[in-house]
Design an enzyme around this catalytic site. Structure first.
Site, PDB file in Angstrom:
ATOM      1  N   ASP A 180     -10.301  31.625  51.445  1.00  0.00           N
ATOM      2  CA  ASP A 180     -11.677  32.095  51.324  1.00  0.00           C
ATOM      3  C   ASP A 180     -12.460  31.602  52.541  1.00  0.00           C
ATOM      4  O   ASP A 180     -11.931  30.877  53.375  1.00  0.00           O
ATOM      5  CB  ASP A 180     -12.326  31.706  49.990  1.00  0.00           C
ATOM      6  CG  ASP A 180     -12.786  30.256  49.915  1.00  0.00           C
ATOM      7  OD1 ASP A 180     -12.592  29.504  50.888  1.00  0.00           O
ATOM      8  OD2 ASP A 180     -13.358  29.870  48.883  1.00  0.00           O
ATOM      9  N   ASP A 214      -9.663  27.442  40.876  1.00  0.00           N
ATOM     10  CA  ASP A 214      -9.234  26.404  41.817  1.00  0.00           C
ATOM     11  C   ASP A 214     -10.162  25.209  41.740  1.00  0.00           C
ATOM     12  O   ASP A 214     -11.344  25.346  41.402  1.00  0.00           O
ATOM     13  CB  ASP A 214      -9.243  26.949  43.250  1.00  0.00           C
ATOM     14  CG  ASP A 214     -10.654  27.197  43.736  1.00  0.00           C
ATOM     15  OD1 ASP A 214     -11.288  26.263  44.241  1.00  0.00           O
ATOM     16  OD2 ASP A 214     -11.151  28.334  43.587  1.00  0.00           O
TER      17      ASP A 214
END
Ligand SMILES: [Zn+2]
Length: 424
Positions: free
Chosen positions: A96, A256
């Protein structure tokens, strides 16, 4: 539900000398060190999330310096992290942009094209579209700020571009549409837009610091609007690991966090995990700070008046007592007394009264009686507890504390897997 470890460049030195509390002189940082999946018997997660913000480039410096960042682009994530697909089949390497790192900027720091080339070089299996963080979260129907609206528009425009361009990365790459919004309804709107663009995998962002109740509200709204559309939903940065089953019930397929690792040295009390039946339980690690590390002595006037030599003597006695107790010699009560003899000097807080210091050490005494008395390291089958025994429960050097973090990851991951068996 899959658990992804958000990498923070935290490794341990496998050759660390616990007796002397130091690494061998010839140790090469990163090359000789172990990531959690290398150190433990089983990988304690189903994948790794790497943020672009961790890598250095011409825009900024990250946790991985310039040389290692270049090496990452050259080798790809699997080689760099020593996390090969052959050894860890089916594992995920997600990327990301680390929107939090450029939260104060007018626009995202990265473009769609350079993000896709970062994902391609890294050989990522999954990658989030470029997004811009929204901080507001309202559960009532109030109007959002202009800035929140503007940031959602940026995020959706970039997501459309990202989806189209990501086709070049082929079928092995899963593009993930980042959801940003200021309320459950606006997040649901964004999710619908992303699915219309073609996304089958969404990432809920901007909720890393939100209470689980708010995340649940957002997920419920998204589920209602998406109806029967089959999409995978990842929650970015979900730190309340104990609440993971609540996300699962709402159809979350992955999340996560770094939390189990960080808790080992950032949480004063709940820093050693264990499985309490189907739930996560905690013990408190025993603090025996290094006397030679004068940070502690500086922090305490008591330590300064006692003097370095006496501090080292008390430290040696405390450590010796704990190790002797763990090996079956020595009594529990006396062992804890020797620890308190030392910490009541080195952890004395000048800003607090004598009374509150004394009360704090009395509390610590009863906490340590439980931690050592129940001998949790003997019940754990992770490599850390196996190899180190009671050392895993000592709050001391980085190598002690990060190893305890690895143990926490292992406990959390196996708990998640066993819960999945109970309620598939
Ligand atoms: Zn363990």
């Amino acid at each position: 539900m899959k658990f992804l470890f958000a990498d923070t460049a935290d490794t341990v030195d496998p050759a660390f000398d616990f007796e002397r509390t130091r690494s061998p002189r010839q140790r090469r940082v990163h090359d000789d060190d172990h990531y959690p999946h290398e150190h433990l018997i089983r990988a304690p997660y189903d994948g790794i999330l790497l943020s672009r913000a961790a890598f250095s480039d011409h825009r900024r410096s990250g946790k991985y310096g310039a040389a290692r960042s270049m090496r990452f682009r050259r080798e790809g994530a699997r080689t760099f992290l020593r996390y090969p697909e052959a050894e860890f089949p089916g594992s995920i390497v997600m990327g990301d942009c680390g929107a939090f790192s450029y939260r104060d900027a007018d626009a995202p720091l990265y473009t769609v094209d350079d993000t896709l080339s970062f994902y391609a070089d890294g050989g990522f299996t999954h990658g989030c579209s470029v997004d811009h963080l929204i901080f507001d979260f309202f559960t009532d129907n109030r109007e959002p700020s202009e800035e929140a609206r503007r940031r959602q528009e940026i995020t959706l425009t970039l997501a459309a571009d990202f989806y189209r361009t990501s086709v070049a990365l082929g079928k092995r790459f899963t593009p993930m549409g980042a959801i940003q919004g200021w309320s459950p309804a606006s997040m649901a709107d964004a999710a619908v837009d992303l699915v219309k663009m073609g996304y089958r995998s969404l990432a809920l962002g901007g909720m890393a610091r939100s209470p689980t109740d708010d995340i649940e509200l957002a997920l419920k709204a998204i589920n209602e609007r998406l109806g029967a559309s089959k999409v995978a939903i990842h929650v970015l940065g979900f730190g309340k690991v104990e609440d993971a089953p609540r996300l699962k019930r709402l159809g979350v397929t992955s999340f996560d966090t770094t939390s189990p690792l960080l808790r080992a040295f950032k949480d004063d009390r709940q820093n050693y995990f264990y499985a309490d039946g189907n739930r996560l339980g905690h013990y408190t690690a025993v603090r025996i700070p290094q006397a030679a590390d004068d940070r502690h002595a500086r922090a305490s006037a008591k330590a300064r008046t006692v003097g370095q030599e006496e501090l080292i003597r008390l430290e040696r006695i405390a450590l010796g007592a704990v190790r002797a107790y763990a090996s079956g010699e020595g009594e529990l009560e006396q062992t804890v007394d020797r620890i308190i003899d030392y910490v009541s000097v080195v952890l004395w807080k000048d800003k607090k009264s004598e009374k509150s210091n004394t009360a704090e050490f009395a509390k610590l005494r009863s906490i340590y009686l439980r931690s050592l008395g129940e001998r949790p390291w003997e019940r754990c089958d992770c490599r850390v507890c196996h190899e180190l025994g009671v050392e895993a429960l000592i709050f001391r050097s980085t190598n002690h504390n990060k190893r305890r973090g690895f143990h926490n990851l292992a406990v959390f991951h196996s708990l998640l897997k066993s819960q999945a068996k109970v309620s598939p």
